[in-house]
Scaffold this active site. Structure first.
Site, mmCIF file in Angstrom:
data_model
loop_
_atom_site.group_PDB
_atom_site.id
_atom_site.type_symbol
_atom_site.label_atom_id
_atom_site.label_comp_id
_atom_site.label_asym_id
_atom_site.label_seq_id
_atom_site.Cartn_x
_atom_site.Cartn_y
_atom_site.Cartn_z
ATOM 1 N NE ARG A 163 -3.878 1.930 2.513
ATOM 2 C CZ ARG A 163 -3.786 3.190 2.947
ATOM 3 N NH1 ARG A 163 -2.671 3.629 3.451
ATOM 4 N NH2 ARG A 163 -4.823 3.992 2.860
ATOM 5 C CB SER A 204 -12.024 -1.614 2.116
ATOM 6 O OG SER A 204 -10.637 -1.768 2.143
ATOM 7 C CE LYS A 239 -7.714 4.367 4.999
ATOM 8 N NZ LYS A 239 -8.480 3.310 4.362
#
Ligand code: NI
Lengths: 225, 225
Positions: free
Chosen positions: B49, B117, B146
């Site tokens: 990522r 997700s 996040k």
């Protein structure tokens, strides 16, 4: 690649004069409006360049741009081969920090257009050898739009590049109404003038100005040959 | 899709316990070092990522990660189908703001793994119906990593999701040594603990801790059945 599609790709690229690159940060009326107005004014090549949006939004916008360009203008995506594949764009424009040209060609196939950013004669020759369909050469002049682009290479370098390769040369970087004639006189087949167009209140009028000017200079050149 | 590859994809996913997601901004020793240490510790799934690097650098890193994972761990790329295609990764992980699952499937084919997700039971059911191979569910707990992820959904919602679908559920968000047992007890097949691992001085030790704990709880659950 079929000879037919090779010819099609190349004859499409022979037709381009003013080249629109979108810029949502600089745009006054938004990317979709800019594309629509430019294509209505006769712009025959559009590059969707977007760095800040999600993949989902980019696919949505690219899909709209594809519709606007359909049958009228070549539609390329900057950098993102995934977006180009998702919407079946006509091709991509890649820079030296993007996917290697060989990899992009493998993923896109021979029938798609791949343009490569180059900064000098050597890179341009390598690009042509590696199978680029055109080069974007720049920055021609110093530019405020792309601060990391470095100093302008000037018109002499443009002439050198034009003399060294057979694929079209698209000039970019610091080009405006004042200097666009000189860019075509020194060998550019096409040119980008991002801020001159998308920062304008009248994208149509600006696009028409550049198209008319480029064509006029090209006619003068071919008359003198 | 061949039945053989369908089985292979699914049996690989059945084996996962600790799930590594790279984070170059949080990492102490760098992404490649984190992947190497985690895979050496027995981690069987790695998601690359990366949001800040050029496509060229991402392809280079993804290519290195693929080598490290080869034959040992599933290697997925977050969001960027172009990077996954360029290096022939085992698949991708996409979010709700990324490429639509149907488009990603069309570009990647049936044999590649696609994780999606999701944030609740409804999205999880839709993901399974649309052909996702697993879901990433979160944030389970409030998380500082996040900031746009929102409030934790809690363990009850995790149980609900696990009961509603048959594909593996990977829990993510605010998971650490202190709460990881409860996550597996409440139905997670696998879990992500980004900061607990990549911010650590000893990625190997942390990975081993999570793998051991997940396996121990899974054994307890299957013993109680
Ligand atoms: Ni062909």
């Amino acid at each position: 690649m079929s000879q037919k599609n090779f010819s099609r790709k190349n004859s499409l690229l022979k037709e381009i004069d003013f080249y629109l690159v979108t810029d949502s940060r600089l745009s006054k009326k938004g990317t979709l409006s800019d594309v629509k107005e430019a294509v209505e004014s006769g712009c025959k090549i559009v590059q969707y360049r977007e760095k800040d949006k999600s993949t989902k939004v980019m696919i949505e916008e690219a899909s709209e741009i594809k519709k606007i360009c359909s049958g009228k203008a070549i539609f390329l995506v900057n950098d993102r081969i995934d977006i180009a594949l998702a919407v079946d764009a006509d091709g991509v424009h890649i820079g030296q920090d993007d996917m290697p040209l060989e990899t992009a060609r493998r993923l896109l196939g021979e029938d798609k257009i791949i343009g490569l950013s180059v900064h000098d004669r050597e890179e341009a020759i390598l690009a042509e050898k590696a199978g680029a369909d055109y080069v974007g050469l720049g920055p021609i002049f110093d530019t405020a739009t792309k601060k990391d682009a470095g100093e302008g290479i000037g018109l002499l370098k443009l002439r050198e590049v034009k003399a060294a390769i057979r694929i079209p040369v698209v000039a970019i970087g610091g080009i405006n109404r004042g200097n666009c004639e000189s860019v075509v006189q020194n060998g550019a087949d096409s040119l980008v003038a991002i801020s001159a167009v998308v920062c304008s209140d009248d994208v149509k009028k600006e696009t028409e100005y550049f198209i008319d000017t480029i064509r006029r200079i090209k006619r003068q050149i071919s008359d003198n040959l």
